[in-house]
Design an enzyme around this catalytic site. Sequence first.
Site, PDB file in Angstrom:
ATOM      1  N   HIS A 209      10.513   8.825   5.370  1.00  0.00           N
ATOM      2  CA  HIS A 209      10.641   7.366   5.478  1.00  0.00           C
ATOM      3  C   HIS A 209      11.928   6.823   4.865  1.00  0.00           C
ATOM      4  CE1 HIS A 209       9.111   7.593   1.382  1.00  0.00           C
ATOM      5  NE2 HIS A 209       9.522   6.357   1.201  1.00  0.00           N
TER       6      HIS A 209
HETATM    7  C1  UD1 Z   1       8.360   1.241  -0.048  1.00  0.00           C
HETATM    8  C2  UD1 Z   1       9.115   1.557  -1.331  1.00  0.00           C
HETATM    9  C3  UD1 Z   1       9.381   3.041  -1.423  1.00  0.00           C
HETATM   10  C4  UD1 Z   1       8.107   3.842  -1.238  1.00  0.00           C
HETATM   11  C5  UD1 Z   1       7.456   3.440   0.081  1.00  0.00           C
HETATM   12  C6  UD1 Z   1       6.164   4.177   0.331  1.00  0.00           C
HETATM   13  C7  UD1 Z   1      10.710  -0.162  -2.129  1.00  0.00           C
HETATM   14  C8  UD1 Z   1      12.136  -0.496  -2.229  1.00  0.00           C
HETATM   15  N1  UD1 Z   1      10.418   0.912  -1.361  1.00  0.00           N
HETATM   16  O1  UD1 Z   1       9.239   1.538   1.030  1.00  0.00           O
HETATM   17  O2  UD1 Z   1       9.915   3.345  -2.693  1.00  0.00           O
HETATM   18  O3  UD1 Z   1       8.400   5.218  -1.237  1.00  0.00           O
HETATM   19  O4  UD1 Z   1       7.195   2.037   0.012  1.00  0.00           O
HETATM   20  O5  UD1 Z   1       5.574   3.803   1.522  1.00  0.00           O
HETATM   21  O6  UD1 Z   1       9.885  -0.841  -2.718  1.00  0.00           O
HETATM   22  N2  UD1 Z   1       5.400  -2.258   6.793  1.00  0.00           N
HETATM   23  C9  UD1 Z   1       4.231  -2.243   7.525  1.00  0.00           C
HETATM   24  N3  UD1 Z   1       3.071  -2.396   6.850  1.00  0.00           N
HETATM   25  C10 UD1 Z   1       3.002  -2.562   5.512  1.00  0.00           C
HETATM   26  C11 UD1 Z   1       4.199  -2.575   4.780  1.00  0.00           C
HETATM   27  C12 UD1 Z   1       5.387  -2.418   5.436  1.00  0.00           C
HETATM   28  O7  UD1 Z   1       4.228  -2.100   8.728  1.00  0.00           O
HETATM   29  O8  UD1 Z   1       1.887  -2.669   4.960  1.00  0.00           O
HETATM   30  C13 UD1 Z   1       6.673  -2.070   7.516  1.00  0.00           C
HETATM   31  C14 UD1 Z   1       7.463  -3.340   7.627  1.00  0.00           C
HETATM   32  O9  UD1 Z   1       8.000  -3.407   8.894  1.00  0.00           O
HETATM   33  C15 UD1 Z   1       8.578  -3.177   6.604  1.00  0.00           C
HETATM   34  C16 UD1 Z   1       8.746  -1.663   6.553  1.00  0.00           C
HETATM   35  O10 UD1 Z   1       7.450  -1.120   6.831  1.00  0.00           O
HETATM   36  O11 UD1 Z   1       9.732  -3.827   6.951  1.00  0.00           O
HETATM   37  C17 UD1 Z   1       9.221  -1.198   5.198  1.00  0.00           C
HETATM   38  O12 UD1 Z   1       8.322  -1.658   4.165  1.00  0.00           O
HETATM   39  P1  UD1 Z   1       8.839  -1.949   2.672  1.00  0.00           P
HETATM   40  O13 UD1 Z   1       7.734  -2.269   1.781  1.00  0.00           O
HETATM   41  O14 UD1 Z   1       9.972  -2.901   2.728  1.00  0.00           O
HETATM   42  O15 UD1 Z   1       9.476  -0.571   2.216  1.00  0.00           O
HETATM   43  P2  UD1 Z   1       9.000   0.924   2.485  1.00  0.00           P
HETATM   44  O16 UD1 Z   1       9.997   1.562   3.388  1.00  0.00           O
HETATM   45  O17 UD1 Z   1       7.556   1.016   2.858  1.00  0.00           O
END
Ligand code: UD1
Length: 364
Positions: A209
Amino acid sequence: MKVTLVAGARPNFMKIAPIIHEIKKVQKQGKKISFRLVHTGQHYDEKLSHSFFKQLNIPEPDVNLEVGSGSHAEQTANIMTRFEKELIENRPDIVLVVGDVNSTMACSISAKKLNIDVAHVEGGIRSRDMEMPEEINRLVTDSIADYFFTTSELANKNLRKEGHGNHKLFLVGNTMIDTLKANMNRLKKPALFDENNLKPKKYLVVTLHRPSNVDDAENLKMLLNTLEETSKDYKIVFPVHPRTQKNLKKIKLSDKFIITDPLGYLEFVYLVKNSFAVITDSGGIQEETTVMKIPCVTLRKNTERPETVTEGTNILAGIDPYKFRPHFQKLFSGKWKKGGVPKFWDGKTSPRIVKQLLKIYNKK
Ligand code: UD1
């Protein structure tokens, strides 16, 4: 004493769960400690959030700040604003944050600006890679936190170098491993296991990821092709993070790959425990594989968890798909290191943390 516990994103939930269970245990023994659980809502999907609460018996949060997704600045700012309000309405003695996600940093800042103590569980680890948002989160959090519950002597050393006195540092081990050990007998075979006729030690697990591996479709394609070519007749189970979904759709994969949505905790650990090896860019999975003694190839240039390499079953393979081949070949040659388990990664970290918190706050 009053503690506010913060959890925001998937890797936080397994770190906070055993601390909550321990607080509840000592409450029953008559210790004066109460807590509020704040979910920032950074992760909000059933598969990334709710299923973890259910499986790990984490109580319903007292409040959910429902910040959702956004740019880093938007997400951080929203968490800070909403958490500040929560702290003004329900002022604790200390805020306890875990890990390195945006919620960790944002809540630490809001708390310190209100002169509330902050304890950082998993403080002091460093990748030295400022391109990782998590490294920025770790540095900012640690620059203002009052107490550190650390996973390694190296973390303590890093914190000492950054000017923190020994009285703030507590080497306690790894709460993620508390959760791993507590759930070893509750693991659940995921449906895909029999559906795909998987056999123990005859398949790989892949999780990706990080932006460096998944944000460029060509790069992701090359990475997966190399894996496919080198992995003999092993099947490859790939639970796909939402961030990876977009580019994966553009890539045609052979039927060696078993693509699935993110799995629940108990299903995922079952899969890893029975796998031949894991290919990942996650932080926590490097630790879990070390404790389960499963070979782990980490597709990153660096790791904030170097003990999984020096002591455990992990190696760093970098992020250049052209250079993965020899690492994968070594894996499938069957000559992988055995690995040991770092000090205090023994499933008893949360009792050490809660004992220490009571000691500090009973003196105040
Ligand atoms: C976050 C953490 C990362 C961790 C990862 C585990 C930060 C900077 N990053 O990254 O350290 O390893 O979580 O999963 O805090 N999204 C969904 N559903 C959700 C949440 C997010 O679909 O419940 C999608 C959204 O489109 C979002 C993308 O995933 O833009 C990324 O989510 P985000 O929380 O920004 O960061 P992660 O890449 O998940």
